[in-house]
Design an enzyme around this catalytic site. Sequence first.
Site, mmCIF file in Angstrom:
data_model
loop_
_atom_site.group_PDB
_atom_site.id
_atom_site.type_symbol
_atom_site.label_atom_id
_atom_site.label_comp_id
_atom_site.label_asym_id
_atom_site.label_seq_id
_atom_site.Cartn_x
_atom_site.Cartn_y
_atom_site.Cartn_z
ATOM 1 N N GLU B 47 6.237 -9.691 -13.148
ATOM 2 C CA GLU B 47 5.432 -8.454 -13.184
ATOM 3 C C GLU B 47 5.432 -7.741 -11.837
ATOM 4 O O GLU B 47 5.346 -6.518 -11.769
ATOM 5 C CB GLU B 47 3.998 -8.747 -13.621
ATOM 6 C CG GLU B 47 3.840 -9.084 -15.092
ATOM 7 C CD GLU B 47 4.071 -10.568 -15.380
ATOM 8 O OE1 GLU B 47 4.430 -11.314 -14.443
ATOM 9 O OE2 GLU B 47 3.890 -10.971 -16.550
ATOM 10 N N PHE B 109 -8.884 -17.431 -23.260
ATOM 11 C CA PHE B 109 -7.549 -17.741 -22.774
ATOM 12 C C PHE B 109 -6.901 -16.482 -22.200
ATOM 13 O O PHE B 109 -6.884 -15.432 -22.835
ATOM 14 C CB PHE B 109 -6.691 -18.297 -23.926
ATOM 15 C CG PHE B 109 -5.278 -18.583 -23.509
ATOM 16 C CD1 PHE B 109 -5.002 -19.546 -22.546
ATOM 17 C CD2 PHE B 109 -4.221 -17.881 -24.066
ATOM 18 C CE1 PHE B 109 -3.702 -19.798 -22.138
ATOM 19 C CE2 PHE B 109 -2.916 -18.127 -23.671
ATOM 20 C CZ PHE B 109 -2.654 -19.093 -22.701
ATOM 21 N N GLN B 110 -6.380 -16.583 -21.001
ATOM 22 C CA GLN B 110 -5.738 -15.488 -20.284
ATOM 23 C C GLN B 110 -6.638 -14.271 -20.111
ATOM 24 O O GLN B 110 -6.195 -13.139 -20.183
ATOM 25 C CB GLN B 110 -4.417 -15.093 -20.962
ATOM 26 C CG GLN B 110 -3.416 -16.241 -20.927
ATOM 27 C CD GLN B 110 -2.002 -15.812 -21.196
ATOM 28 O OE1 GLN B 110 -1.754 -14.902 -21.975
ATOM 29 N NE2 GLN B 110 -1.056 -16.483 -20.558
ATOM 30 N N LYS B 159 -6.702 -6.154 -26.884
ATOM 31 C CA LYS B 159 -5.709 -6.286 -27.941
ATOM 32 C C LYS B 159 -6.070 -5.479 -29.191
ATOM 33 O O LYS B 159 -5.233 -4.808 -29.787
ATOM 34 C CB LYS B 159 -5.590 -7.776 -28.296
ATOM 35 C CG LYS B 159 -4.360 -8.128 -29.066
ATOM 36 C CD LYS B 159 -4.214 -9.650 -29.151
ATOM 37 C CE LYS B 159 -2.963 -9.993 -29.953
ATOM 38 N NZ LYS B 159 -2.723 -11.436 -30.012
ATOM 39 N N MET B 470 10.336 -10.305 12.337
ATOM 40 C CA MET B 470 9.227 -9.532 12.895
ATOM 41 C C MET B 470 8.121 -10.443 13.409
ATOM 42 O O MET B 470 7.518 -10.188 14.451
ATOM 43 C CB MET B 470 8.682 -8.562 11.833
ATOM 44 C CG MET B 470 7.688 -7.572 12.376
ATOM 45 S SD MET B 470 8.327 -6.685 13.796
ATOM 46 C CE MET B 470 8.885 -5.176 13.031
HETATM 47 C C1 LIG Z 1 4.085 -10.462 1.384
HETATM 48 C C2 LIG Z 1 4.109 -10.544 2.859
HETATM 49 N N1 LIG Z 1 3.879 -11.714 3.483
HETATM 50 C C3 LIG Z 1 3.902 -11.785 4.832
HETATM 51 C C4 LIG Z 1 4.157 -10.671 5.585
HETATM 52 C C5 LIG Z 1 4.171 -10.754 7.106
HETATM 53 N N2 LIG Z 1 5.497 -10.395 7.609
HETATM 54 C C6 LIG Z 1 5.809 -9.163 8.066
HETATM 55 S S1 LIG Z 1 7.399 -8.995 8.495
HETATM 56 C C7 LIG Z 1 7.728 -10.602 8.127
HETATM 57 C C8 LIG Z 1 9.098 -11.174 8.310
HETATM 58 C C9 LIG Z 1 10.075 -10.611 7.359
HETATM 59 O O1 LIG Z 1 11.244 -11.378 7.390
HETATM 60 P P1 LIG Z 1 12.625 -10.829 6.879
HETATM 61 O O2 LIG Z 1 12.447 -10.246 5.523
HETATM 62 O O3 LIG Z 1 13.652 -11.880 7.031
HETATM 63 O O4 LIG Z 1 12.885 -9.598 7.828
HETATM 64 P P2 LIG Z 1 13.267 -9.608 9.402
HETATM 65 O O5 LIG Z 1 12.009 -9.288 10.145
HETATM 66 O O6 LIG Z 1 13.800 -10.938 9.739
HETATM 67 O O7 LIG Z 1 14.257 -8.508 9.518
HETATM 68 C C10 LIG Z 1 6.575 -11.245 7.668
HETATM 69 C C11 LIG Z 1 6.494 -12.664 7.285
HETATM 70 C C12 LIG Z 1 4.360 -9.456 4.880
HETATM 71 N N3 LIG Z 1 4.571 -8.302 5.517
HETATM 72 N N4 LIG Z 1 4.365 -9.429 3.528
#
Ligand SMILES: Cc1ncc(C[n+]2csc(CCOP(=O)(O)OP(=O)(O)O)c2C)c(N)n1
Lengths: 159, 567
Positions: B47, B109-110, B159, B470
Site C-alpha cells: 500500500e 477483525f482488521q 463495507k 546522509m
Molecule cells: C523512512 C526514513 N527513515 C529514515 C530516514 C533518515 N534518513 C535520511 S537520509 C538517510 C540515508 C539514506 O540512504 P541512501 O538511500 O542510501 O542515500 P544516500 O544518503 O546514501 O545517498 C536516512 C536513513 C528517512 N529520511 N526516511
Amino acid sequence: MRHTLAVLVENHPGVLSRVAGLFARRGYNIESLVVGETEDKTVSRITLVVEGDEKVIEQVSKQLNKQVDVIKVNDITNEETVERQLLLLKVAADPPVRQEIMQIVEIFRCRIVDIGRRSLIIEATGDEEKIQAIIKSLQPFGIQELVRTGKVAMVRGQK
Amino acid sequence: MNGAQYIVKFLENKGVDVVFGYPGGAVIPFYDVLGRSSLRHILTRHEQGAVHAADGYARATGKPGVCIATSGPGATNLVTGIANAYLDSVPLLAITGQVGLDSIGRDAFQEADIMGITMPVTKHSYLVKDMKHLPPVLEEAWNVATTGRKGPVLIDIPKDIFMGSVDLTKAYPGITTRKGNHKNGLENQLPKIMACLTEAKKPLILAGGGVIASQAWEQLLQLVRYTNLPVVTTFMGKGALPENHPACLGIVGMHGLPAANLALSECDVLLAIGTRFSDRVTGKPRNFIPHAQIIHVDIDPAELCKNIRTDIPVVCDGQKFLVHLLKALKEANICFQIEDWWSEIKNWQKKYPMKYEKCPNLKPQHVVEEVANQAGDKVIVVTDVGQHQWFTAQYYPVGGKRSFISSGGLGTMGFGLPAAIGASLGRPGEMVVLFTGDGSFQMNIQELATLAQLQLPVKIFILNNACLGMVRQWQELFFDRHYAHSLFNYNPDFVRLAEVYGIKALKITDPKEVTGVVAQALRTSGPVIVECMVESGENVFPMVPPGGRPNEMLGRWQDEAHISRIS
Ligand SMILES: Cc1ncc(C[n+]2csc(CCOP(=O)(O)OP(=O)(O)O)c2C)c(N)n1
Ligand SMILES: [Mg+2]
C-alpha cells in the site's frame, strides 16, 4: 496574555477532536474549552480561552480557520462581553457554621442546590472574578469537592 | 446503483484515468465494481507503493492522485504516504475500506481508526456512516483536495456503504463554503508591493513549490523576461523556472548553491512566492536576512508570519499574483536598474562554482552530471531521500513545469521508485530518470515487480555508496565520526536482483565507464537499472549547518572540492 476565542464550527462528528488535536499538535495551551449547539442546529460554538502573545493567537486563529469544519473565528478578548462560568462546590457545613455560609451564598447571589447532614452543595454562575471570590470566601470552611465549567462569552449588543 | 458503483462513476466523471491500490476484505465489494469499470487500476506490491505512486502521479500531472486500501493494515500502510503528500501539499484522495457499520468500535477483525490516525496529516478526512452522505462527501472531498492549498483527503468507507444503494432520485446539493474573505488580499497589498519593489536596489524572487502547484511557470518566465529580476528557488520550487535560464540562480537552503544562498543573504527586497520558509531555508528564523524587506505571497494565510517576520503579507494564488504584478509593473512603466546587483551575483557565480573531483573513485555527482548532459531537461527527474537527492538537486538542471519530483517536507526514503512509476503513468511517452540510494531503494524495492509488469520507461540510477550517506555525513560532521549503524555491511547485488525481477541492469564502477553506460541505459527501451558503485565518503557541500544563516556555508567549496573519507 489570555485570549477568548469564539469559534463557530459545523456541527459534524469529530470537530472537537480536530480542534483539540490541532492545539496539542502545534503546542498551543488551552485553558478552557466549552462547546455547545447554537441557535442554528447545524452550527456549534466553541469558546476557547488560550494563553499566548499576539503572534501565537494570530497563528491559532489562522490554523483554526484552515480547518474545513471551522466557519468563523472571533477573538473577543477586547470586546465588551458578558462572560459566565458555572461552579458547583461542596463545602463542609456543620450546624454551627451553616448560617454563616448561607449568608455568603446570599451576598454572592448563588444558590444552595443540595443539603446534606454535614455539607452543602452550592451552585454559582458568574465571571472569573466572581467565581474566584466565592471560592476564596468558602475556603475557610473546607471545600470537599469543586467542579467548574470553562467560560462561555457573548459580545454585548450595540448600545 | 450501489455505493461502489457510485464511487467509480464519480471518479470517472472527475476525469480520473488511473488509480493505485491493493485489495482486501473490506474493499472486495469495491474492487468487484472497479474491476469491471473503465478505470485503470495499478496493483502495487504494497500500500505504501500505491500511495507514493498516486502522489508521484499527482506531482507529474497536477491532477489528484487516487489510492485505495483495505481496512486495518492496508489503511495504516498508507499513513507515511499521506503524511508525505500533506507536507508537500500534494492533492490526493485516499479511499480506505472500513469494517461494517455494526462492527465499528468493537475492535473487529482488521479494524483501525484510520480517520483518527491520519487526522494530523490530512487536509480533511471523512468516515461515511450513512448512505445519503456518500455523494456529498465525495464531492466535498474532491473539492478540498484540489482547491486552495492542495493536500491529501481520506475517505473511510465501511463495507456496507459500498454495498448499500444510493438514492439517485434525490438531489445532493453541492457544498457552499461559509467562510469569508481575507483582509490581506492582493488588491489591498499591490500598491505597497509596487512601492517596495521600486525602491529596491537588490531585489530577489524566491519561488517555492506554490509556483509549481499554481502552474505559474509561464507567468514567472514572463515576469523575469520583463524585469530581469534574479530568481532563486526552494527545493520544492526547483524547476519553477527552467534552471538553464540565465536569471535562475538555483536552489537555496541547507545544501543550496553558493551564489543562490549569497544572493538570498544580500538581497534588500525578497519577493517570496508559494513557500513556507521551512527551517531548511531559513536556519534560525530570527537571523534570517534581518535587513531585507520581505514580501510573502501564499494562498494559505496561515503560512504568512508563521515562521518569519513579513513586511507585506499577501494571501493570493501564485499564478494570479504574477499576472497582476506584471500588469501593474507594465502599466506603471517600472523598469529595474539592477546592473550592479547582477554583476555582484555573476561575480559569486564565477568565484564559487559547484565542483567536485572526478577521480580517482567514481563520484555520485559525476553520474548525475553525465545523466543530465545526456538526458537533458526534457525528462522527469525523480529522487529518493539522502545525499543522492541533494547531488541531483545540485547537479541536475531541470527543465520547467513539473520536471522535478522529490519528497521535500517529510523526506521519505522509499518514495522514489513508486513515485517514478506514478509519474510515468501520468505522463506516458516521457522518460523518467530516478536517482536513488542503496538505502532508500530497499525501502520499496517490491515495486520493481510493478515496474517490470508495466514496462515503463523509468531509468533508475542507484548511487550505491554502501551506506546511509546522509546519516554518515552528519555523524562525520557533528558526531565525531561515530558511524553508528549507518554503514551497510551487506547489500544485495542490485544487478542480479534487477535481473530476477526481469529488468535489464547495468553497472558502473570506474569513472571512465560513466559516459558509455549512461548512454546505453538511456538508449534501452522500458525500465533499466544502473548500479553505480560510488565513493562512500563523499559529502554534500556546501552545507549551511542547522540553524545557520544562508551565507554560512560549510565545506571548502571555495577553492577545491571537499573530500572526506571514512576513517
Ligand atoms: C523512512 C526514513 N527513515 C529514515 C530516514 C533518515 N534518513 C535520511 S537520509 C538517510 C540515508 C539514506 O540512504 P541512501 O538511500 O542510501 O542515500 P544516500 O544518503 O546514501 O545517498 C536516512 C536513513 C528517512 N529520511 N526516511
Ligand atoms: Mg547510500
